[in-house]
Every structure is written in C-alpha cells, then in structure tokens.
Design a protein around this motif. Structure first.
Motif, PDB file in Angstrom:
ATOM      1  N   ASP A 198       0.803  -1.235   0.000  1.00  0.00           N
ATOM      2  CA  ASP A 198       0.000   0.000   0.000  1.00  0.00           C
ATOM      3  C   ASP A 198       0.832   1.281   0.000  1.00  0.00           C
TER       4      ASP A 198
ATOM      5  N   ASP B 249      -1.025  -2.764  -4.243  1.00  0.00           N
ATOM      6  CA  ASP B 249      -1.208  -1.317  -4.213  1.00  0.00           C
ATOM      7  C   ASP B 249       0.141  -0.610  -4.052  1.00  0.00           C
TER       8      ASP B 249
ATOM      9  N   ASN C 283      -5.686  -4.042  -5.437  1.00  0.00           N
ATOM     10  CA  ASN C 283      -6.882  -3.673  -6.184  1.00  0.00           C
ATOM     11  C   ASN C 283      -6.674  -2.422  -7.027  1.00  0.00           C
TER      12      ASN C 283
ATOM     13  N   HIS D 157      -3.070  -9.689  -0.698  1.00  0.00           N
ATOM     14  CA  HIS D 157      -3.209  -8.231  -0.637  1.00  0.00           C
ATOM     15  C   HIS D 157      -4.159  -7.883   0.502  1.00  0.00           C
TER      16      HIS D 157
END
Ligand SMILES: [Mn+2]
Length: 244
Positions: A8, A41, A79, A114
């Motif tokens: 992320d 991400d 995503n 994830h």
C-alpha cells in the motif's frame, strides 16, 4: 538475513516525497534483506506496462539494482495495480506472485495476500473485483489505446471514492469469518496482508493453537512494515524522517 514485507505505497507522480521515502527505504533498509515482498497497491493506478512514466521507470531501475545486489523481490497485485504484468515485473528484476501465496517463513507456515479478498462483507466490491480480475475483461481493456485507458482509470477512481464515502467502517475491513476460514483452509499460523490501511497484529485461538494476522501499513509520513527472521515476525514503525 531477514525477509521484509511492505504494501500500500500507492506511489504516484503527484507525491514525490512518498517516492523519496520509498527510495530511502530501498537504499537504507532493504539491502540487508534476503527478500522483499511488495503485497499490492504498490502504485496508485496501473493501466498497462506500456505506460512507462518517469516514476515507473525509475522505480523499476531502483528495484532492479537491489535485485542485482542480492535481494529477491516479489510483487503481488493489489486492487489498484492488478494490471501490472510480467513485462514490468521483469523490468524490476522481480517475480510476480499469484494470490494467495503460501510460504514457509523460517519454519512458520504462512500465507501472503493483498487483503481485499478478505473483505467479503462488501458484496458490491467483491462483485466488481470478480470482473476486474477476469482475464477476458483485462485483455479487452489492455487492447485499448493508452490515453483511453488513462481516462477510464481516472473516472473509475472518482466513482470508487464516491462509493466508499458512504460505507460503514466495518464493511471496509476484513470479515472475521473469512479470516478464520482462510487460516483453516491453508492450515497456516501466520497471515500477512495489507489493503485496509489498519496496521496491527491480531491473534486468534483456533483448534490448531494461537495464530497471528499481520496487517501492514500504508505509506505516508510513516509506515508499518514487516520484518521476519529466525527469531520471529515484527511489525515495525518507520518514519520518513528517520531514513531521510
Ligand atoms: Mn488495496
């Protein structure tokens, strides 16, 4: 030497200070590791390996240099960047991982994800995810001209932000039942994921004993990253200023 886990980062051209934070991490922390796992991400948006922005090219060069120096690099889709392909992974000197990915982490049976697939309380999101992860949908999208893909990605980001604003906090977090069934299905003791931006260590007492779920942090002025070695797993806080 340890194994490191990050996720992320949401790297984007508009956030140069974030890119600097990541490059300082690559220069000062990652070289001491046997492996670096990037669990999705990594980039805020990805519309195809052919985009090749200056940011994407420099990130690939930096990762490739780290790989050449001996740190194995693994990429998992999130995503936001599920369209990263083998071409870009190769450009980074990295291996693209299927999700979920099982591994023996210094003797501990572990699973990497994830994390968005665990958020099953958000039915609308899971439906959209099934479409985006469909290979036919992806190849149709990737066959379109680059400028059209960039435009679509911007529009979809606006729609997604508007939708998420109205959602309850617990709907956007992992579903407890899904977490338990993941531990049982894969027979693991450690689950490591990101996505929710809620860094923490969660412990569960299951039939097989105590198991742990580690949530990695997103990146801003600071992050929480994972470090595993023979002595165990640690979720470590890192401030950008500490390695500037
Ligand atoms: Mn995510």
């Amino acid at each position: 030497m340890p194994t490191l886990f990050i996720s992320d980062l949401h790297l984007e051209v508009e956030k140069p200070e974030l890119t600097r934070f990541f490059f300082n991490f690559l220069d000062k922390i990652a070289p001491n590791a046997d492996a670096l796992y990037i669990l999705g991400d990594f980039f805020e948006v990805w519309v195809g390996d052919d985009e090749q922005t200056a940011l994407q090219v420099e990130v690939a060069q930096r990762l490739h240099r780290l790989a050449e120096a001996g740190t194995c690099i693994y990429l998992m889709h999130g995503n936001r960047d599920f369209l990263i392909g083998d071409t870009y992974a190769k450009q980074c000197g990295a291996t693209l991982l299927e999700e979920p990915h099982s591994l023996d982490l210094y003797g501990v049976p572990s699973l990497l994800m994830h994390g968005d697939s665990l958020c099953t309380l958000d039915a609308a999101y899971q439906k959209a995810r099934a479409t985006f992860r469909n290979p036919a949908f992806q190849s149709q999208f990737l066959s379109r001209p680059l400028d059209q893909r960039q435009l679509t990605a911007r529009q979809m980001r606006q729609i997604s932000m508007a939708k998420n604003q109205g959602k309850a906090e617990e709907i956007m977090d992992v579903a407890p039942d899904e977490v338990i069934s993941t531990f049982n299905t894969y027979n693991i003791e450690l689950l490591i994921h990101g996505h929710t931006h809620r860094p923490d260590t969660h412990r569960y007492n299951l039939l097989q004993g105590e198991v742990k779920r580690i949530v990695l942090g997103d990146w801003g002025d600071e992050t929480w990253y994972g470090r595993a070695d023979a002595d165990g797993f640690q979720l470590l806080n890192l401030k950008a200023e500490d390695i500037a």
